[in-house]
Design an enzyme around this catalytic site. Structure first.
Site, PDB file in Angstrom:
ATOM      1  N   LYS A 125       0.945  -1.087  -0.055  1.00 53.78           N
ATOM      2  CA  LYS A 125       0.111  -0.018   0.034  1.00 53.78           C
ATOM      3  C   LYS A 125       0.786   1.273  -0.006  1.00 53.78           C
ATOM      4  O   LYS A 125       2.037   1.279   0.353  1.00 53.78           O
ATOM      5  CB  LYS A 125      -0.909   0.165   1.079  1.00 53.78           C
ATOM      6  CG  LYS A 125      -0.204  -0.044   2.575  1.00 53.78           C
ATOM      7  CD  LYS A 125      -0.989  -0.142   3.758  1.00 53.78           C
ATOM      8  CE  LYS A 125      -0.396  -0.366   5.105  1.00 53.78           C
ATOM      9  NZ  LYS A 125      -1.269  -0.989   6.215  1.00 53.78           N
ATOM     10  N   ARG A 177     -10.914  -0.645  14.633  1.00 54.41           N
ATOM     11  CA  ARG A 177     -10.988   0.396  13.631  1.00 54.41           C
ATOM     12  C   ARG A 177     -11.767  -0.089  12.437  1.00 54.41           C
ATOM     13  O   ARG A 177     -12.695   0.276  12.162  1.00 54.41           O
ATOM     14  CB  ARG A 177      -9.269   0.331  13.363  1.00 54.41           C
ATOM     15  CG  ARG A 177      -8.861   1.428  12.620  1.00 54.41           C
ATOM     16  CD  ARG A 177      -7.407   1.441  12.372  1.00 54.41           C
ATOM     17  NE  ARG A 177      -6.878   0.425  11.655  1.00 54.41           N
ATOM     18  CZ  ARG A 177      -5.636   0.165  11.109  1.00 54.41           C
ATOM     19  NH1 ARG A 177      -4.535   0.912  11.249  1.00 54.41           N
ATOM     20  NH2 ARG A 177      -5.247  -0.882  10.394  1.00 54.41           N
ATOM     21  N   TYR A 201      16.302  29.737  10.261  1.00 55.88           N
ATOM     22  CA  TYR A 201      15.118  30.244  10.758  1.00 55.88           C
ATOM     23  C   TYR A 201      15.013  30.501  12.452  1.00 55.88           C
ATOM     24  O   TYR A 201      15.260  29.152  12.916  1.00 55.88           O
ATOM     25  CB  TYR A 201      14.011  29.532  10.263  1.00 55.88           C
ATOM     26  CG  TYR A 201      13.722  29.818   8.810  1.00 55.88           C
ATOM     27  CD1 TYR A 201      13.233  31.319   8.470  1.00 55.88           C
ATOM     28  CD2 TYR A 201      13.338  28.919   7.752  1.00 55.88           C
ATOM     29  CE1 TYR A 201      12.948  31.684   7.111  1.00 55.88           C
ATOM     30  CE2 TYR A 201      13.029  29.171   6.495  1.00 55.88           C
ATOM     31  CZ  TYR A 201      12.994  30.434   6.128  1.00 55.88           C
ATOM     32  OH  TYR A 201      12.419  30.845   4.961  1.00 55.88           O
ATOM     33  N   MET A 203      12.086  24.548   4.183  1.00 54.82           N
ATOM     34  CA  MET A 203      11.314  23.706   3.088  1.00 54.82           C
ATOM     35  C   MET A 203      12.324  23.033   2.043  1.00 54.82           C
ATOM     36  O   MET A 203      11.734  21.871   1.664  1.00 54.82           O
ATOM     37  CB  MET A 203      10.426  24.629   2.473  1.00 54.82           C
ATOM     38  CG  MET A 203       9.274  24.011   1.302  1.00 54.82           C
ATOM     39  SD  MET A 203       8.286  25.204   0.348  1.00 54.82           S
ATOM     40  CE  MET A 203       7.326  25.866   1.620  1.00 54.82           C
TER      41      MET A 203
END
Ligand SMILES: *Cc1c(COP(=O)(O)O)cnc(C)c1O
Length: 371
Positions: free
Chosen positions: A54, A148, A264, A312
């Protein structure tokens, strides 16, 4: 060149040329086949391990991975969604493909047209499938304690006499914690399910379930993450072969000429004379922001720490210990020395999320196996 898949006309993801990529992701298909053999070998005579592919084989490319596993001997395959099954069918013409999420309303013809087998998870899905597609193979999931997906034990009891699935499965909630009491409760419940459907192949063990002992194995294993190198027995040495290698290109090396900070938020203080390498990948490439100031890599043989926040498209490493570091060199952040489990620990997550986050901007190289 590779942009168009000829038989459908659909646009495939564009392949990034290696010279232009910020990172190179190498996937060892031979190691994936070896990992399947290792898990399958634990199942014992007359039993086998399937393959869970998957989410594009946990981000590593199901179209490349699945044929190698089929050749190694995996008897059947599991995906999450019907569309994943359709794409898998294009590379696996013969093998049974099971869709774990079952038939979403209206998708039943997609299953039929591509010979996909649904995992039926509710009485409604069972009713629709048996009425519309009598005799067409399916699997059944029973919920033994995860709350689930799947029929409850009560729903199963009510329907069992009408059911004839190829596979009956349930999923363990705590397989990676061998001492958790829920494991034994689920095993006992699943044993009673399998006793009601003796003709079906019984399947309980995910990757970690292969390491819980013989009474968790039943007929068919359903490993995913361990095929791709994740440690199925956290806290113990990893028996699996590493599968992924990720090298990131250094864009620039900065000699710090007066004390200051990196990146940052100025979260990392740095002193004069140290050297910082900036590489061409970031959280947009799946290198999670949570590993800022915590991750690491290797430049040659030397371990180099990530410093500052993950941006990023950029990450910064302190490469002071590598005198020769220069633009164009590659820092390896995933390999046999620093695995997906190591990176997951640094990022505060699990190797599943590391793998399935791996970005689309890397150049990808599949090696080994039948590649
Ligand atoms: C994803 C999944 C698996 C594979 O689990 P791993 O922990 O990756 O081995 C097996 N069964 C079901 C139902 C799943 O959803």
């Amino acid at each position: 060149m590779n942009d168009v898949t000829p038989h459908t006309g659909q646009t495939a993801p564009r392949r990034t040329p290696e010279a232009a990529a910020g990172g190179l992701l190498t996937v060892d298909l031979g190691a994936i086949a070896d990992n399947w053999r290792l898990l399958n070998g634990r199942m014992g005579k007359g039993r086998s391990s399937a393959a869970v592919v998957k989410a594009d084989a946990y981000g590593l490319g199901a179209d490349r991975v699945a044929p190698v596993l089929a050749k190694a001997g995996a008897p059947c395959f599991f995906v999450a969604l019907p569309d994943e099954g359709v794409r898998l069918r294009a590379v696996l013409p013969k093998h049974p493909i099971y869709v774990l999420s079952g038939p979403l309303p209206g998708t039943e013809p997609m299953f039929y047209a591509n010979a996909l087998r649904p995992v039926l998870n509710s009485p409604e899905q069972v009713a629709i499938w048996l009425a519309q597609w009598p005799g067409v193979p399916y699997a059944l999931q029973v919920d033994t304690g995860m709350n689930r997906l799947g029929l409850t034990m009560t729903e199963f009891e009510a329907l069992a006499d009408r059911l004839d699935p190829k596979i009956v499965l349930s999923h363990l909630a705590c397989a990676d914690e061998p001492d958790h009491p829920l494991n034994a409760r689920q095993r006992v419940a699943f044993q009673s399910v399998r006793d009601r459907l003796p003709k079906a192949k019984a399947s309980l063990a995910n990757s970690s379930g292969h390491f819980l002992g013989a009474d968790y194995l039943f007929d068919l294993g359903r490993p995913g993450v361990a095929l791709y190198g994740g440690n199925p027995a956290p806290g113990k040495p990893n028996p699996m072969h590493p599968v992924v290698r990720l090298d990131l290109r250094i864009l620039q090396v900065r000699q710090i000429d007066s004390a200051g900070s990196v990146g940052y938020g100025a979260t990392h203080s740095i002193s004069e004379g140290r050297r910082v390498a900036t590489v061409a990948a970031g959280y947009a490439d799946g290198l999670l922001r949570s590993m800022g100031n915590a991750g690491s890599g290797h430049l040659g043989d030397i371990r180099v720490p990530m410093v500052g926040r993950v941006s990023m498209d950029l990450i910064t490493f302190d490469v002071t210990d590598v005198a020769a570091a220069k633009a164009g060199d590659m820092i390896s952040v995933l390999d046999h020395r620093h695995t997906i489990d190591d990176m997951a620990t640094e990022a505060g997550t699990i190797p599943y999320e590391i793998l399935t986050s791996l970005g689309q901007r890397y150049a990808r190289r599949h090696v080994g196996g039948a590649a």
